[in-house]
Every structure is written in structure tokens, then in C-alpha cells.
Design a protein around this motif. Structure first.
Motif, short mmCIF file in Angstrom:
data_model
loop_
_atom_site.label_atom_id
_atom_site.label_comp_id
_atom_site.label_asym_id
_atom_site.label_seq_id
_atom_site.Cartn_x
_atom_site.Cartn_y
_atom_site.Cartn_z
N MET A 124 46.01 42.62 33.02
CA MET A 124 45.20 43.53 32.21
C MET A 124 45.89 43.84 30.88
SD MET A 124 42.34 44.09 33.74
CE MET A 124 41.73 45.51 32.84
N PHE A 125 47.21 43.92 30.91
CA PHE A 125 47.96 44.16 29.66
C PHE A 125 47.72 43.00 28.69
CE2 PHE A 125 51.69 43.33 27.03
CZ PHE A 125 51.77 44.52 26.32
N VAL A 126 47.81 41.78 29.20
CA VAL A 126 47.60 40.60 28.35
C VAL A 126 46.17 40.61 27.79
CG1 VAL A 126 47.48 38.08 28.29
CG2 VAL A 126 49.33 39.21 29.54
N ILE A 127 45.20 40.90 28.64
CA ILE A 127 43.80 40.91 28.21
C ILE A 127 43.56 42.00 27.16
CG2 ILE A 127 41.43 41.33 29.00
CD1 ILE A 127 42.35 39.94 31.67
N SER A 128 44.30 43.13 27.28
CA SER A 128 44.16 44.19 26.27
C SER A 128 44.66 43.73 24.90
CB SER A 128 44.92 45.45 26.71
OG SER A 128 46.32 45.29 26.56
N LYS A 129 45.59 42.78 24.90
CA LYS A 129 46.11 42.22 23.65
C LYS A 129 45.28 41.04 23.16
CE LYS A 129 49.76 44.89 23.51
NZ LYS A 129 49.88 45.94 22.47
N ASP A 130 44.70 40.31 24.11
CA ASP A 130 43.95 39.11 23.78
C ASP A 130 42.84 38.95 24.82
OD1 ASP A 130 42.94 36.61 23.21
OD2 ASP A 130 44.77 35.51 23.71
N SER A 131 41.66 39.46 24.49
CA SER A 131 40.56 39.52 25.46
C SER A 131 40.05 38.13 25.86
CB SER A 131 39.40 40.34 24.90
OG SER A 131 38.87 39.73 23.74
N LYS A 132 40.41 37.10 25.09
CA LYS A 132 39.96 35.73 25.40
C LYS A 132 41.06 34.88 26.01
CE LYS A 132 36.39 35.72 21.83
NZ LYS A 132 35.85 35.03 20.65
N ASN A 133 42.12 35.51 26.49
CA ASN A 133 43.22 34.75 27.09
C ASN A 133 42.79 34.22 28.45
OD1 ASN A 133 45.73 34.29 28.75
ND2 ASN A 133 46.67 34.76 26.78
N PHE A 134 42.44 32.94 28.48
CA PHE A 134 41.87 32.36 29.69
C PHE A 134 42.86 32.36 30.85
CE2 PHE A 134 43.77 28.71 27.62
CZ PHE A 134 44.32 27.99 28.67
N SER A 135 44.15 32.26 30.55
CA SER A 135 45.16 32.26 31.62
C SER A 135 45.18 33.60 32.35
CB SER A 135 46.55 31.97 31.05
OG SER A 135 46.57 30.72 30.44
N ALA A 136 45.17 34.68 31.57
CA ALA A 136 45.18 36.02 32.17
C ALA A 136 43.87 36.28 32.92
CB ALA A 136 45.39 37.08 31.10
N LEU A 137 42.76 35.85 32.34
CA LEU A 137 41.46 36.02 33.01
C LEU A 137 41.43 35.27 34.33
CD1 LEU A 137 39.19 35.65 29.86
CD2 LEU A 137 39.38 37.71 31.28
N TYR A 138 41.92 34.03 34.32
CA TYR A 138 41.93 33.21 35.53
C TYR A 138 42.80 33.84 36.62
CZ TYR A 138 42.87 29.39 38.71
OH TYR A 138 43.01 28.63 39.84
N ASN A 139 44.00 34.28 36.23
CA ASN A 139 44.91 34.85 37.23
C ASN A 139 44.42 36.21 37.72
OD1 ASN A 139 47.30 33.02 37.69
ND2 ASN A 139 47.14 32.99 35.48
N LEU A 140 43.79 36.99 36.85
CA LEU A 140 43.18 38.24 37.30
C LEU A 140 42.07 37.95 38.32
CD1 LEU A 140 42.89 41.30 37.17
CD2 LEU A 140 41.45 41.01 35.14
N ARG A 154 34.32 35.97 40.51
CA ARG A 154 33.41 34.95 39.96
C ARG A 154 33.20 35.15 38.46
NH1 ARG A 154 28.95 33.41 37.90
NH2 ARG A 154 27.89 31.52 38.66
N ASN A 155 32.95 36.40 38.06
CA ASN A 155 32.70 36.68 36.65
C ASN A 155 33.93 36.36 35.79
OD1 ASN A 155 30.12 37.52 37.23
ND2 ASN A 155 30.68 39.67 37.45
N LEU A 156 35.11 36.64 36.32
CA LEU A 156 36.34 36.35 35.57
C LEU A 156 36.61 34.85 35.49
CD1 LEU A 156 38.46 39.27 36.99
CD2 LEU A 156 37.93 38.94 34.56
N PHE A 157 36.36 34.13 36.59
CA PHE A 157 36.50 32.67 36.56
C PHE A 157 35.55 32.07 35.52
CE2 PHE A 157 38.00 32.82 41.19
CZ PHE A 157 39.32 32.57 40.86
N LEU A 158 34.33 32.61 35.47
CA LEU A 158 33.36 32.13 34.50
C LEU A 158 33.85 32.38 33.07
CD1 LEU A 158 30.61 30.99 33.69
CD2 LEU A 158 29.65 33.30 33.97
N LYS A 159 34.36 33.59 32.80
CA LYS A 159 34.89 33.90 31.46
C LYS A 159 36.02 32.95 31.09
CE LYS A 159 33.98 38.81 30.76
NZ LYS A 159 34.61 40.14 30.58
N ALA A 160 36.93 32.73 32.04
CA ALA A 160 38.07 31.84 31.78
C ALA A 160 37.59 30.44 31.41
CB ALA A 160 38.99 31.79 32.99
N SER A 161 36.56 29.97 32.12
CA SER A 161 36.04 28.62 31.85
C SER A 161 35.31 28.56 30.52
CB SER A 161 35.12 28.17 32.98
OG SER A 161 33.91 28.90 32.99
N LEU A 162 34.68 29.65 30.11
CA LEU A 162 33.98 29.67 28.82
C LEU A 162 34.96 29.67 27.65
CD1 LEU A 162 31.11 32.21 29.60
CD2 LEU A 162 30.91 29.73 29.36
#
Length: 200
Positions: A124-140, A154-162
């Protein structure tokens, strides 16, 4: 039987290998650069015990290198020294708190210990700095899946893939989340697309 936990472990190992190249610093001294590159090459090549020795040698000489601590932490995680990995990521963060990759690496190590809330905090800290960080989204998303929050996962996996369309692991994990949610047709269709795109 293949379980989400087994698949997640494989994905985490692949993810760690990708993260070995997180920073390649430029140094004026060629011997320093050569030693760093040697350790990095051993890490990327899967020679983890040799890599650990090389990172130790490097850090004995250059103890203020945040990137080296993070890379050694990744090696330690792969060989099973999870606490040592977290310690190295903590050191990396203390040396360079603005670099976000060690937070992701530390989160992965915390996931290995089942420390879901602590791992989530790092992502969440990484996403707060970079909301499009696919690595952080995937691991979250992995954390949410591990705690059976499949809709969120599911929604986070989708965001990471987008945010990274070539990130096949995110799409296959989304298919797994769909399966867990009972969306069998959607899961099957996504897996078919992946098989067509990546036949081997």
C-alpha cells in the motif's frame, strides 16, 4: 493437486528473479562496478549460494549501498533465509527510503512468513507513491487471495494486467480468482486466451 499457495510460491520466485535488476548503480571505480555486476549475474543466473558470497564480499567493502542490500535480501529469500531477507530490505530502506523496490521485496518476504497485514502495508505504501505500480498491485492481490478476499484480489490482478499488458502472471492469477469466485466460464476463457498467446 495444484493449489493457489503452490502457484503463488512459483510466481513469487519468478518475481524475485526479475527484481534482481532493480537498480544497477553507476560507479566511477571499475572494480566496484565489476564486483556488483558479478554478484548480480550470479543472482540472475540462479547460482544463489555463490551470489550470496559475492554480495557479502561487496557489502564488506561498500556497506552503504542500498541496492546491494536489497539484491542480497532477494538472494536470502530464495535460499530460505526469510528473516535475513527482511533485515537486508530494512537496511536498504534506511539507506534510501525513496526507492520503492525494497518495500515490494520486503513485502514478498513478509508474505513468505504469512505476515499478511505487514506485507499489505508495504504494498500500500508503494501504491500511495505510484498508483500504477503493477508489481505492488499484483503482490497486494496475492495477499488478498491468501486471505480469501477473492473479489478484491481479482480487481487488483486486473489492474496489474492493465498497467502492464504483457504481465501474463497477473492474467493467469485473475483467472484463478475468477475460478475461486465461481466464475468458471470467465476463468476458462482467460486461460484459453493465455494459452493461445503463450503456447509453449
Amino acid at each position: 493437486m495444484i493449489t493457489f499457495k503452490k502457484i503463488k510460491v512459483c510466481f513469487l520466485l519468478i518475481f524475485i528473479l526479475v527484481n534482481f535488476v532493480y537498480i544497477y548503480p553507476c560507479y566511477s571505480l571499475s572494480s566496484r562496478e565489476d564486483l556488483f555486476k558479478s554478484a548480480l549475474d550470479l543472482s540472475s543466473g540462479g547460482k544463489f549460494n555463490l551470489a550470496l558470497e559475492e554480495w557479502n564480499r561487496y557489502l564488506d567493502s561498500y556497506p552503504d549501498d542500498a541496492a546491494a542490500f536489497s539484491n542480497r535480501g532477494n538472494v536470502r529469500l530464495v535460499i530460505g533465509d526469510v528473516e535475513g531477507s527482511i533485515s537486508d530490505q530494512n537496511k536498504s530502506i534506511s539507506l534510501n527510503p525513496d526507492e520503492i523496490d525494497p518495500y515490494i521485496n520486503r513485502g514478498i518476504a513478509k508474505e513468505a512468513l504469512g505476515l499478511w497485514s505487514e506485507a499489505k502495508r508495504d504494498y500500500m505504501f508503494v501504491i500511495s507513491k505510484d498508483s500504477k505500480n503493477f508489481s505492488a498491485l499484483y503482490n497486494l492481490a496475492n495477499v488478498e487471495g491468501s486471505t480469501s478476499q477473492w473479489e478484491k484480489a481479482r480487481n487488483l490482478f486486473l489492474k496489474a494486467s492493465l498497467y502492464n499488458p504483457g504481465f501474463a502472471m497477473a492474467r493467469s492469477s485473475m483467472a484463478l480468482a475468477d475460478y475461486q469466485l465461481g466464475n468458471i466460464d470467465e476463468s476458462e476463457e482467460e486461460l484459453k486466451k493465455l494459452i493461445r498467446r503463450y503456447p509453449t
